[in-house]
Design a protein around this motif. Structure first.
Motif, mmCIF file in Angstrom:
data_model
loop_
_atom_site.group_PDB
_atom_site.id
_atom_site.type_symbol
_atom_site.label_atom_id
_atom_site.label_comp_id
_atom_site.label_asym_id
_atom_site.label_seq_id
_atom_site.Cartn_x
_atom_site.Cartn_y
_atom_site.Cartn_z
ATOM 1 N N GLN A 15 4.027 1.790 8.925
ATOM 2 C CA GLN A 15 3.532 3.113 8.436
ATOM 3 C C GLN A 15 2.000 3.269 8.385
ATOM 4 O O GLN A 15 1.637 4.144 8.782
ATOM 5 C CB GLN A 15 4.383 3.442 7.229
ATOM 6 N N CYS A 16 1.565 2.102 7.655
ATOM 7 C CA CYS A 16 -0.081 2.489 7.473
ATOM 8 C C CYS A 16 -0.646 1.331 8.033
ATOM 9 O O CYS A 16 -2.056 1.376 8.172
ATOM 10 C CB CYS A 16 -0.170 2.637 6.001
ATOM 11 N N GLY A 17 -0.458 0.435 8.663
ATOM 12 C CA GLY A 17 -0.830 -0.745 9.399
ATOM 13 C C GLY A 17 -1.532 -1.914 8.318
ATOM 14 O O GLY A 17 -2.298 -2.732 8.967
ATOM 15 N N ALA A 18 -1.258 -1.768 7.145
ATOM 16 C CA ALA A 18 -1.720 -2.754 6.324
ATOM 17 C C ALA A 18 -1.125 -4.102 6.680
ATOM 18 O O ALA A 18 -0.065 -4.141 7.112
ATOM 19 C CB ALA A 18 -1.459 -2.332 4.885
ATOM 20 N N ARG A 74 0.951 -1.161 0.080
ATOM 21 C CA ARG A 74 -0.174 -0.017 -0.075
ATOM 22 C C ARG A 74 0.737 1.259 -0.174
ATOM 23 O O ARG A 74 0.584 2.141 -0.874
ATOM 24 C CB ARG A 74 -0.761 -0.065 1.156
ATOM 25 N N CYS A 75 1.777 1.384 1.069
ATOM 26 C CA CYS A 75 2.601 2.430 1.135
ATOM 27 C C CYS A 75 4.181 2.709 0.789
ATOM 28 O O CYS A 75 4.877 3.598 0.758
ATOM 29 C CB CYS A 75 2.466 3.130 2.311
ATOM 30 N N LEU A 76 4.347 1.402 0.437
ATOM 31 C CA LEU A 76 5.926 1.095 -0.013
ATOM 32 C C LEU A 76 6.826 1.203 1.106
ATOM 33 O O LEU A 76 8.181 1.461 0.781
ATOM 34 C CB LEU A 76 6.532 1.916 -1.009
#
Length: 95
Positions: A75-78, A61-63
């Motif tokens: 970073q984003c919790g994915a 998702r955010c790399l």
């Protein structure tokens, strides 16, 4: 308008123009000067991303390159792809 009002209006206009033009001039000046690149830092970051790709801990998702054994992105919790891979091989059932 009398002379003093015209001078005040011109002064205000000059200040407004200066606030608009000055950042443009500063940006042009700083863009022309070369910046030093820390090649060792760049190489470390490349290695981090390569390792994260191998471990499957690079967030899709955010790399973000997550540390080893991460199940979720810091970073984003994915949920990471590594979380879907079993950590131990399944026992063989010879039936």
């Amino acid at each position: 308008m009398d002379g003093s009002q015209i001078l005040i209006a011109l002064g205000i206009a000059a200040v407004v123009v200066a606030f608009i033009v000055w950042p443009m001039l500063e940006h042009r000046h700083s863009a022309g000067s070369p910046q030093r690149v820390d090649l060792d830092h760049v190489e470390r970051r490349i290695l981090e991303y390569r390792e994260a790709l191998r471990r499957r801990t690079l967030c899709e998702r955010c790399l973000y390159a997550n540390p080893p054994a991460s199940r979720f992105c810091g970073q984003c919790g994915a949920r990471l792809a590594a979380a879907d891979v079993p950590t131990q091989p399944a026992a063989l059932n010879p039936s």
